[in-house]
Design an enzyme around this catalytic site. Structure first.
Site, PDB file in Angstrom:
ATOM      1  N   LYS A   1       0.810  -1.218   0.000  1.00 53.30           N
ATOM      2  CA  LYS A   1       0.000   0.000   0.000  1.00 53.30           C
ATOM      3  C   LYS A   1       0.842   1.267   0.000  1.00 53.30           C
ATOM      4  O   LYS A   1       0.384   2.321  -0.428  1.00 53.30           O
ATOM      5  CB  LYS A   1      -0.973  -0.022   1.173  1.00 53.30           C
ATOM      6  CG  LYS A   1      -2.009  -1.130   1.013  1.00 53.30           C
ATOM      7  CD  LYS A   1      -2.973  -1.209   2.158  1.00 53.30           C
ATOM      8  CE  LYS A   1      -4.083  -2.210   1.901  1.00 53.30           C
ATOM      9  NZ  LYS A   1      -3.609  -3.622   2.054  1.00 53.30           N
TER      10      LYS A   1
HETATM   11  C1  LIG Z   1      -4.292  -4.636   1.580  1.00 54.65           C
HETATM   12  C2  LIG Z   1      -3.534  -5.889   1.407  1.00 54.65           C
HETATM   13  C3  LIG Z   1      -3.975  -6.875   0.524  1.00 54.65           C
HETATM   14  C4  LIG Z   1      -5.282  -6.761  -0.221  1.00 54.65           C
HETATM   15  O1  LIG Z   1      -5.240  -5.774  -1.216  1.00 54.65           O
HETATM   16  P1  LIG Z   1      -6.612  -5.190  -1.784  1.00 54.65           P
HETATM   17  O2  LIG Z   1      -6.178  -4.058  -2.662  1.00 54.65           O
HETATM   18  O3  LIG Z   1      -7.399  -4.719  -0.613  1.00 54.65           O
HETATM   19  O4  LIG Z   1      -7.275  -6.279  -2.520  1.00 54.65           O
HETATM   20  C5  LIG Z   1      -3.189  -7.997   0.361  1.00 54.65           C
HETATM   21  N1  LIG Z   1      -2.042  -8.163   1.044  1.00 54.65           N
HETATM   22  C6  LIG Z   1      -1.595  -7.235   1.903  1.00 54.65           C
HETATM   23  C7  LIG Z   1      -0.331  -7.489   2.639  1.00 54.65           C
HETATM   24  C8  LIG Z   1      -2.313  -6.069   2.105  1.00 54.65           C
HETATM   25  O5  LIG Z   1      -1.844  -5.148   2.950  1.00 54.65           O
END
Ligand SMILES: *Cc1c(COP(=O)(O)O)cnc(C)c1O
Length: 467
Positions: free
Chosen positions: A112
């Site tokens: 993210k």
């Molecule tokens: C947020 C997250 C996901 C999921 O991603 P989305 O965009 O919500 O589908 C998967 N793995 C990790 C480590 C995350 O932080």
């Protein structure tokens, strides 16, 4: 490029107008009026670009920010200093045709950061330009919160109110957020699950009077700018691997894999987008059956890949909009029905038949699968992967096709999920430098009930104090 609501309301808006927004005023999500298309010549020109160059090339198709402003913002975001290497998202070949795309080398050690580090700079730019302030309210199941806080800490004209489910995150994740001492960061630990947090944020976003009075903005995964930033690494990986590729994407709120859908709609030769879920398999169920069945908060399982513990996927609406032929009225009718019955049934319809044209397939993973995958990747490739990444690899391998390179997304560092690593491998995950004593640092957070009124009151009084 202008943006419209998935539910058909309102006038088309430029990127800079939706940058600070979560939901559209009619309750839908913003999507591009139409996807910009890149031809072979565009792709050829992008090959060989550095990450910031590529990010600028793609974002300038999606955002109406003057080049003279966007270029330095992108250049200040995607640096070796922040992401650990000039590649920003390095691709590792594990085996012939099997690749790992490293998305978790930013400050909070989760993918993210790639979107949120940019968003932090975009916010500061846009607010400074208009002389405005914003109070960001978000919900996190673990990783969004720390990524958002690391992106916005100390930024001018921004305060952050982050709701997290008390006791549902790993100790490392909680410490990452709660140990930040910046005065513009407010952690709210909610007595409930992630969906309670998300519902509260949605309720706040839907209260336009409150929103206007307290200048509320969003950075949760429905923010369009985050999606736009994530489109870039699909291109980066495609060029690194060369030729048509499939991507395996550990999914929760459907933001990461939806960015892949956007890349594909823009003309990137992606064969399959492989959606991997954990035991909370609402997405996998949809792709297998055509039925999207939202679960109640009580039905959400607390799993060992907690960042994917969701009962509904907020960005799914954007994809569903394309499935129904980008018809806002039709989408609105479906979503109104979803609110009442909790299930959206597209099975047997043309809309569901379009899934195949978009390249989506899916699968799910259990705790036992997760442990087995972590063990196997460790044994075969000498590499430690986190539980979410393991879910992606497990499901990706199930859908692997002869002759088509498979890129699995590494969405977090194993250090964030030590308990599961210990269970799988009987050893401690490696801690990146600077995180050695994280859990011992003093923590700052407020515990609150999952009560919209009380949380609004808290935010309201904190924002009025700051004016
Ligand atoms: C947020 C997250 C996901 C999921 O991603 P989305 O965009 O919500 O589908 C998967 N793995 C990790 C480590 C995350 O932080």
């Amino acid at each position: 490029m202008r943006y419209v609501s998935t539910r058909g309301g309102g006038k088309p808006q430029p990127f800079t107008e939706i940058l600070l927004e979560g939901l559209a005023p009619d309750g839908g999500l913003f999507v591009p009026e139409e996807f910009p298309r890149l031809g072979a010549a565009d792709l050829a020109a992008m090959r060989g670009m550095s990450y910031p160059q590529l990010a600028f090339a793609i974002l300038s198709k999606l955002a109406d920010i003057p080049a003279g402003d966007l270029k330095p913002l992108v250049a200040a975001t995607y640096t070796e200093k922040i992401f650990g290497s000039e590649d920003i998202t390095p691709v590792k070949e594990l085996d012939r045709g099997l690749h790992l795309l490293g998305l978790s080398n930013g400050p909070s050690l989760a993918f993210k950061d790639i979107a949120l580090q940019l968003l932090g700079n975009l916010f500061e730019y846009a607010l400074g330009k208009h002389g405005r302030r914003v109070n960001v309210v978000g919900a996190t199941s673990g990783d969004t919160g720390s990524s958002a806080e690391y992106a916005l800490r100390g930024k001018k004209n921004v305060q952050v109110f982050m709701l997290s489910p008390q006791g549902r995150m790993s100790a490392f994740q909680a410490a990452q957020m709660y140990s930040l001492q910046d005065a513009n960061i407010f952690n709210i630990a909610v007595r409930g699950v992630f969906d309670d947090c998300q519902d509260i944020v949605k309720a706040i976003s839907g209260d336009f009077a409150f929103k206007a009075r307290h200048r509320i903005g969003a950075v949760n995964s429905i923010n369009w700018a985050r999606i736009a930033a994530q489109v870039v690494y699909y291109f980066k990986a495609y060029f690194a691997v060369g030729g048509e590729v499939s991507f395996a994407v550990p999914s929760g709120n459907f933001g990461n894999v939806y960015a892949g859908h956007v890349a594909r709609q823009m003309g990137l030769p992606i064969r399959k987008l492989i959606v991997a879920t954990n035991e909370n398999n609402v997405l996998d169920e949809f792709f297998r059956t055509g039925r999207y069945r939202v679960r109640g908060a009580a039905e959400v399982k607390a799993t060992s890949s907690p960042s994917m513990d969701i009962s509904k996927s907020s960005n799914f609406e954007r994809y569903a909009y394309d499935l129904v032929g980008r018809d806002g009225a039709k989408l609105r009718a479906l979503w109104d029905g979803l609110g009442r019955e909790g299930t959206l049934d597209l099975s047997g319809t043309d809309s569901f038949r379009r899934v195949a044209d978009t390249g989506f397939v899916s699968g799910s993973s259990t705790h036992a699968d997760r442990l087995a995958t972590i063990q196997r990747v460790w044994k075969d490739y000498g590499l430690m992967v986190d539980p979410h990444t393991a879910d992606g690899i497990k499901v990706g391998l199930e859908h692997r096709e002869q002759g088509v390179p498979l890129v699995c997304m590494e969405t977090a560092q194993p250090a964030k999920f030590a308990e599961t690593i210990r269970e799988a491998l009987g050893r401690e995950p490696v801690r990146p430098a600077g995180f050695e004593n994280l859990e011992k640092l003093p923590q700052r957070f407020e515990v609150m009930d999952a009560d919209v009124g009380k949380i609004k009151h808290y935010i309201g009084s904190a924002t009025s104090r700051s004016v």
